[in-house]
Design a protein around this motif. Sequence first.
Motif, PDB file in Angstrom:
ATOM      1  N   PRO A 156       0.874  -1.551   0.041  1.00  0.00           N
ATOM      2  CA  PRO A 156      -0.181  -0.073  -0.031  1.00  0.00           C
ATOM      3  C   PRO A 156       0.781   1.775  -0.205  1.00  0.00           C
ATOM      4  N   PHE A 184       1.250   1.313  -8.936  1.00  0.00           N
ATOM      5  CA  PHE A 184       0.154   0.759  -7.795  1.00  0.00           C
ATOM      6  C   PHE A 184      -0.898   0.180  -8.153  1.00  0.00           C
ATOM      7  N   ASP A 189      -4.093   3.614  -4.344  1.00  0.00           N
ATOM      8  CA  ASP A 189      -2.742   4.520  -3.742  1.00  0.00           C
ATOM      9  C   ASP A 189      -2.367   5.038  -4.404  1.00  0.00           C
TER      10      ASP A 189
END
Length: 454
Positions: A156, A184, A189
């Motif tokens: 994350p 990501f 994110d």
Amino acid sequence: MSRLVIVSNRVALPGVPSAGGLAVALQAALEETGGLWFGWSGNIDPVESGRLHDRTEGNIRYVTVDLSKRDHDDYYNGFANRTLWPLLHFRVDLVDYSRETYAGYRRVNALFAEKLAPLLREDDLIWVHDYHLIPMAKVLREFGVRSRIGFFLHVPMPSSDLLAALPQHERLFEGLSSYDLIGFQTERDLERFQDYVRLFGRGRVIEHGVLETKGRRLRAGAFPISIDTAHIVKQAAASANRPGVKRLASSLSGRALAIGVDRLDYSKGLPERFRAFERFLKRHSGQRGKLTFLQIAPVSRGEVAEYQHLRHELEQLAGHINGVHAEPDWTPVRYVNRNYPHPLLTGYYRLARIGLVTPLRDGMNLVAKEFVAAQDAEDPGVLVLSSFAGAARELDSALLVNPYDLDGVADAIAVALAMPLEERRERWQAMMTLLQANDITTWRRNYLMALRGI
Ligand SMILES: O=P(O)(O)OC[C@H]1O[C@H](O[C@H]2O[C@H](CO)[C@@H](O)[C@H](O)[C@H]2O)[C@H](O)[C@@H](O)[C@@H]1O
Ligand SMILES: O=c1ccn([C@@H]2O[C@H](COP(=O)(O)OP(=O)(O)O)[C@@H](O)[C@H]2O)c(=O)[nH]1
């Protein structure tokens, strides 16, 4: 066609089993395209870092580097897994930072770049993976590498105020500006990264996915990693005759199986999951004895204190639950610290009525996707999935839970166990359709197309 060069800490060397989604996913991606895979050899050299190993299997050349104990402790056990890992999983309380380990992290990144640079060609597509190697592109540029370099964060990206708690965060994350593309797992994110650049990175968001920082323009996007869906479907269909699967099936004595498969890692929420299972036994006494919970948890990062504490806690919890709730012919919790080969796991998933995937925070969680793909279409199991796993963005037909709500997870287990076949099929089909559309090949192609397009 440009050669694909993958750079990651963990390398799935042929014949060397390792749990972890990055290695599983990148192995599948590279098998498609071929290329060079560069990373840590997994060996600790008693004297010094830097010894290279070079082997080719099929269409993949593996070049890996040994690390000294000091370098491995500072870079991997230290800054990567005692500083960055907890920070990126929203656990500032567990962050253990030191200038010494940060210096070691930068030292190993510089060593990797020094060893990799001579192997590179002008038209290579270089794809760097994960939090261990954030400075990699900046150092490669200093070695004169002008190829396109992309970065993918498998974990994350937390809120920018959490990132700003890291000493020298500006210096670390400014290294991201040397990449051409940053990937990501989810849109959330990406949004949190853009917030960081705007609020703390002295940069600006030109438009969604296009940023400017340090006078340099870079692109960013969400590319949810996935699995080799078709391969797992085939593997699962053939799994019933595997001896290990047959033994597990007969050992259940007709009881339903709930399965968890996770590296032994505090981000996976295993103590909370064990406690929620005990709540299930208490809150749904009518279903007692009808369900056995198997938790497979191979040891991970065993030299890091937080992981050692977690192991002791789980041993105590499993023993407590069995001591209080077991019958002579029924052990509610089966807890195994072992790493099982993928084909066997697939068969275990298929046997299970419930998949318990309840991490406190997880970049994606490929086990959730594998569980769905392994199911029998005629009689699929039910996925109970944490809303804080990246996979929840796509697998929203799972029973989504808050892993901190032990009663909620307990009740979801009860709902899953009693769920009618028709509803189980509907939920499973919706998720399977998505996994067929977004598999590991889609992920790789989408990312590399974006990188080539820059
Ligand atoms: O390499 P290890 O220290 O043994 O850890 C194993 C891997 O753990 C993390 O995996 C992440 O990547 C998965 C695939 O994208 C994702 O599904 C999962 O949610 C993440 O936790 C770590 O990020 C990898 O670098 C490690 O290899
Ligand atoms: O005994 C085990 C436990 C896990 N895995 C694999 O390890 C990966 C775990 O990836 P995930 O994304 O779920 O979590 P990570 O470990 O990367 O945080 C999955 O492909 C699992 O099938 C495995 O092969 N054997």
